[in-house]
Scaffold this motif. Structure first.
Motif, PDB file in Angstrom:
ATOM      1  N   MET A  45      67.179 -12.225   4.273  1.00 33.06           N
ATOM      2  CA  MET A  45      68.705 -12.583   4.469  1.00 33.06           C
ATOM      3  C   MET A  45      69.131 -13.176   3.387  1.00 33.06           C
ATOM      4  SD  MET A  45      71.236 -12.520   6.550  1.00 33.06           S
ATOM      5  CE  MET A  45      70.611 -11.821   8.091  1.00 33.06           C
ATOM      6  N   PRO A  46      70.393 -13.012   2.769  1.00 32.53           N
ATOM      7  CA  PRO A  46      70.797 -13.509   1.399  1.00 32.53           C
ATOM      8  C   PRO A  46      71.162 -14.955   1.706  1.00 32.53           C
ATOM      9  CG  PRO A  46      72.273 -12.039   2.366  1.00 32.53           C
ATOM     10  CD  PRO A  46      71.176 -11.744   3.207  1.00 32.53           C
ATOM     11  N   PRO A  47      71.530 -15.705   0.707  1.00 33.84           N
ATOM     12  CA  PRO A  47      71.886 -17.154   1.089  1.00 33.84           C
ATOM     13  C   PRO A  47      73.113 -17.484   1.812  1.00 33.84           C
ATOM     14  CG  PRO A  47      70.939 -16.862  -1.083  1.00 33.84           C
ATOM     15  CD  PRO A  47      71.097 -15.517  -0.393  1.00 33.84           C
ATOM     16  N   GLU A  48      73.916 -16.331   1.573  1.00 31.17           N
ATOM     17  CA  GLU A  48      75.391 -16.557   2.444  1.00 31.17           C
ATOM     18  C   GLU A  48      75.121 -16.198   3.777  1.00 31.17           C
ATOM     19  OE1 GLU A  48      75.423 -12.364   0.282  1.00 31.17           O
ATOM     20  OE2 GLU A  48      74.642 -14.413  -0.072  1.00 31.17           O
ATOM     21  N   GLY A  49      73.959 -15.577   4.124  1.00 25.14           N
ATOM     22  CA  GLY A  49      73.863 -15.250   5.639  1.00 25.14           C
ATOM     23  C   GLY A  49      74.844 -13.862   5.888  1.00 25.14           C
ATOM     24  N   GLU A  50      74.896 -13.555   7.358  1.00 20.42           N
ATOM     25  CA  GLU A  50      75.737 -12.357   7.619  1.00 20.42           C
ATOM     26  C   GLU A  50      76.377 -12.572   9.079  1.00 20.42           C
ATOM     27  OE1 GLU A  50      74.934  -7.581   8.511  1.00 20.42           O
ATOM     28  OE2 GLU A  50      73.019  -8.809   8.307  1.00 20.42           O
ATOM     29  N   GLN A  51      77.585 -12.266   8.989  1.00 15.98           N
ATOM     30  CA  GLN A  51      78.407 -12.430  10.274  1.00 15.98           C
ATOM     31  C   GLN A  51      77.623 -11.840  11.436  1.00 15.98           C
ATOM     32  OE1 GLN A  51      79.936 -10.954  12.822  1.00 15.98           O
ATOM     33  NE2 GLN A  51      81.574 -12.397  13.204  1.00 15.98           N
ATOM     34  N   LEU A  52      77.492 -12.590  12.468  1.00 18.49           N
ATOM     35  CA  LEU A  52      76.412 -12.539  13.564  1.00 18.49           C
ATOM     36  C   LEU A  52      76.827 -11.409  14.271  1.00 18.49           C
ATOM     37  CD1 LEU A  52      74.023 -13.365  14.976  1.00 18.49           C
ATOM     38  CD2 LEU A  52      75.643 -14.620  16.625  1.00 18.49           C
ATOM     39  N   ARG A  53      77.918 -10.940  14.622  1.00 18.89           N
ATOM     40  CA  ARG A  53      78.341  -9.775  15.246  1.00 18.89           C
ATOM     41  C   ARG A  53      77.959  -8.451  14.547  1.00 18.89           C
ATOM     42  NH1 ARG A  53      82.878 -10.502  16.911  1.00 18.89           N
ATOM     43  NH2 ARG A  53      82.649 -10.945  19.157  1.00 18.89           N
ATOM     44  N   ASP A  54      78.202  -8.337  13.222  1.00 19.10           N
ATOM     45  CA  ASP A  54      78.015  -7.388  12.161  1.00 19.10           C
ATOM     46  C   ASP A  54      76.475  -7.375  12.259  1.00 19.10           C
ATOM     47  OD1 ASP A  54      80.806  -6.803  11.780  1.00 19.10           O
ATOM     48  OD2 ASP A  54      80.669  -8.215   9.889  1.00 19.10           O
ATOM     49  N   HIS A  55      75.808  -8.363  12.173  1.00 22.87           N
ATOM     50  CA  HIS A  55      74.302  -8.097  12.023  1.00 22.87           C
ATOM     51  C   HIS A  55      73.754  -7.612  13.156  1.00 22.87           C
ATOM     52  CE1 HIS A  55      70.246  -9.549  11.396  1.00 22.87           C
ATOM     53  NE2 HIS A  55      70.052  -9.908  12.344  1.00 22.87           N
ATOM     54  N   VAL A  56      74.137  -7.829  14.457  1.00 29.69           N
ATOM     55  CA  VAL A  56      73.525  -7.570  15.729  1.00 29.69           C
ATOM     56  C   VAL A  56      73.973  -6.022  15.741  1.00 29.69           C
ATOM     57  CG1 VAL A  56      73.706  -7.560  18.179  1.00 29.69           C
ATOM     58  CG2 VAL A  56      73.393  -9.669  17.001  1.00 29.69           C
ATOM     59  N   MET A  57      75.113  -5.402  15.442  1.00 31.58           N
ATOM     60  CA  MET A  57      75.515  -4.226  15.529  1.00 31.58           C
ATOM     61  C   MET A  57      74.601  -3.227  14.340  1.00 31.58           C
ATOM     62  SD  MET A  57      79.607  -4.796  15.901  1.00 31.58           S
ATOM     63  CE  MET A  57      79.949  -3.060  15.655  1.00 31.58           C
ATOM     64  N   ARG A  58      74.292  -3.803  13.136  1.00 26.73           N
ATOM     65  CA  ARG A  58      73.670  -3.143  12.297  1.00 26.73           C
ATOM     66  C   ARG A  58      72.225  -3.092  12.509  1.00 26.73           C
ATOM     67  NH1 ARG A  58      70.505  -4.682   8.366  1.00 26.73           N
ATOM     68  NH2 ARG A  58      71.156  -6.846   8.416  1.00 26.73           N
ATOM     69  N   LYS A  59      71.782  -4.314  13.044  1.00 30.12           N
ATOM     70  CA  LYS A  59      70.243  -4.269  13.171  1.00 30.12           C
ATOM     71  C   LYS A  59      69.738  -3.431  14.449  1.00 30.12           C
ATOM     72  CE  LYS A  59      66.252  -7.515  13.062  1.00 30.12           C
ATOM     73  NZ  LYS A  59      65.968  -8.930  13.065  1.00 30.12           N
ATOM     74  N   TYR A  60      70.499  -3.774  15.401  1.00 30.21           N
ATOM     75  CA  TYR A  60      70.053  -3.003  16.694  1.00 30.21           C
ATOM     76  C   TYR A  60      70.922  -1.846  17.289  1.00 30.21           C
ATOM     77  CZ  TYR A  60      67.755  -7.410  16.683  1.00 30.21           C
ATOM     78  OH  TYR A  60      66.895  -8.480  16.604  1.00 30.21           O
ATOM     79  N   GLY A  61      71.860  -1.505  16.185  1.00 32.37           N
ATOM     80  CA  GLY A  61      72.701  -0.240  16.592  1.00 32.37           C
ATOM     81  C   GLY A  61      73.749  -0.369  17.991  1.00 32.37           C
ATOM     82  N   SER A  62      74.070  -1.638  18.299  1.00 31.33           N
ATOM     83  CA  SER A  62      75.051  -1.984  19.333  1.00 31.33           C
ATOM     84  C   SER A  62      76.405  -1.997  19.135  1.00 31.33           C
ATOM     85  CB  SER A  62      74.491  -3.284  20.057  1.00 31.33           C
ATOM     86  OG  SER A  62      74.608  -4.310  19.167  1.00 31.33           O
ATOM     87  N   SER A  63      77.135  -1.837  20.038  1.00 31.79           N
ATOM     88  CA  SER A  63      78.750  -1.758  19.765  1.00 31.79           C
ATOM     89  C   SER A  63      79.106  -3.155  19.738  1.00 31.79           C
ATOM     90  CB  SER A  63      79.305  -1.200  20.882  1.00 31.79           C
ATOM     91  OG  SER A  63      79.230  -1.700  22.111  1.00 31.79           O
ATOM     92  N   ALA A  64      80.357  -3.577  19.493  1.00 33.23           N
ATOM     93  CA  ALA A  64      81.164  -4.843  19.408  1.00 33.23           C
ATOM     94  C   ALA A  64      81.016  -5.334  20.929  1.00 33.23           C
ATOM     95  CB  ALA A  64      82.450  -4.671  18.864  1.00 33.23           C
ATOM     96  N   GLU A  65      81.182  -4.356  21.855  1.00 27.51           N
ATOM     97  CA  GLU A  65      81.116  -4.787  23.242  1.00 27.51           C
ATOM     98  C   GLU A  65      79.697  -5.026  23.907  1.00 27.51           C
ATOM     99  OE1 GLU A  65      82.498  -1.759  21.968  1.00 27.51           O
ATOM    100  OE2 GLU A  65      84.778  -2.314  22.254  1.00 27.51           O
ATOM    101  N   ASP A  66      78.899  -4.408  23.328  1.00 23.30           N
ATOM    102  CA  ASP A  66      77.423  -4.771  23.602  1.00 23.30           C
ATOM    103  C   ASP A  66      77.198  -6.165  23.160  1.00 23.30           C
ATOM    104  OD1 ASP A  66      76.804  -2.224  25.024  1.00 23.30           O
ATOM    105  OD2 ASP A  66      76.107  -1.584  23.099  1.00 23.30           O
ATOM    106  N   SER A  67      77.543  -6.354  21.779  1.00 23.54           N
ATOM    107  CA  SER A  67      77.415  -7.688  21.383  1.00 23.54           C
ATOM    108  C   SER A  67      78.190  -8.842  22.177  1.00 23.54           C
ATOM    109  CB  SER A  67      77.771  -7.714  19.788  1.00 23.54           C
ATOM    110  OG  SER A  67      77.642  -9.047  19.245  1.00 23.54           O
ATOM    111  N   ASP A  68      79.286  -8.715  22.524  1.00 23.48           N
ATOM    112  CA  ASP A  68      80.105  -9.714  23.249  1.00 23.48           C
ATOM    113  C   ASP A  68      79.298  -9.850  24.633  1.00 23.48           C
ATOM    114  OD1 ASP A  68      81.806 -10.057  21.234  1.00 23.48           O
ATOM    115  OD2 ASP A  68      83.434  -8.602  22.076  1.00 23.48           O
TER     116      ASP A  68
END
Length: 210
Positions: A45-68
């Motif tokens: 993970m870079p120093p600036e981090g990553e927006q949590l919802r974007d990270h979860v969607m990218r890493k686990y292939g989930s939708s925004a609804e799944d994340s919420d």
């Protein structure tokens, strides 16, 4: 009973699992000698981090609804365990290598568990950046550690390789995800098992040891 816990400070199920284990220990009356060990969910993970919802969607292939939905589930579970999970559009996943270095140093002062709990609170409740040195130094000071020495530990990265070696050790032992709870160096419990399952495992291990 010796209990090893492999975890990351930005892993929500790690604090959930720990609180469940705490309740199980209280229910069973078993005394525990708890040892925390490092694991980085996102070592690159870079120093600036990553927006949590974007990270979860990218890493686990989930939708925004799944994340919420997952966030709502965590908030509900946390409330039952005395954990206040706060999520917002500003929530970010963070690099935790320096946090693990500081916790390794805190262990030499007998304050690792205190710092671990303080960092859980900082990240999940106060939404602070636990990769930020100022945040880490403040948290170290809040549990009774020397502020200047904490700053020096982070500045010179003296425990960087030690943390990586510890992480490699647990991976070599088969740990692929966290939390991983090991009872008496023999019995592995993966994930947040729930109070009743932790209680049953604790009683079984105690009976076998007796």
């Amino acid at each position: 009973m010796k209990i090893d816990i492999v975890s990351d400070v930005v892993c929500p199920w790690c604090i959930v699992g720990y609180r469940q284990l705490q309740q199980a220990l209280e229910q069973t009356g078993i005394e525990a000698d708890i040892h925390w060990h490092p694991f980085e969910l996102n070592p690159d993970m870079p120093p600036e981090g990553e927006q949590l919802r974007d990270h979860v969607m990218r890493k686990y292939g989930s939708s925004a609804e799944d994340s919420d939905r997952n966030r709502q589930q965590l908030v509900a579970i946390g409330a039952e365990l005395g954990i206040e999970f706060n999520f917002s559009e500003e929530s970010h996943i963070r690099n935790t290598h320096d946090a693990h270095q500081l916790m390794h140093w805190a262990e030499t002062k007998g304050l690792k568990n205190e710092l671990k709990q303080s960092l859980f609170l900082a990240y999940f409740t106060e939404e602070l950046d636990v990769s930020n040195h100022q945040v880490l130094i403040d948290r170290a000071e809040s549990v009774g550690l020397d502020r200047e020495e904490a700053a020096a530990v982070l500045e010179d990265q003296r425990y960087a390789e030690t943390v990586r070696e510890n992480e490699r050790l647990w991976v070599s032992r088969g740990i692929q995800g966290v939390p991983a709870v090991i009872l008496e160096e023999k019995y592995l419990l993966s994930g947040a098992q729930g109070v009743e399952n932790f209680s049953a495992a604790l009683k079984q291990v105690e009976a076998e040891s007796a």
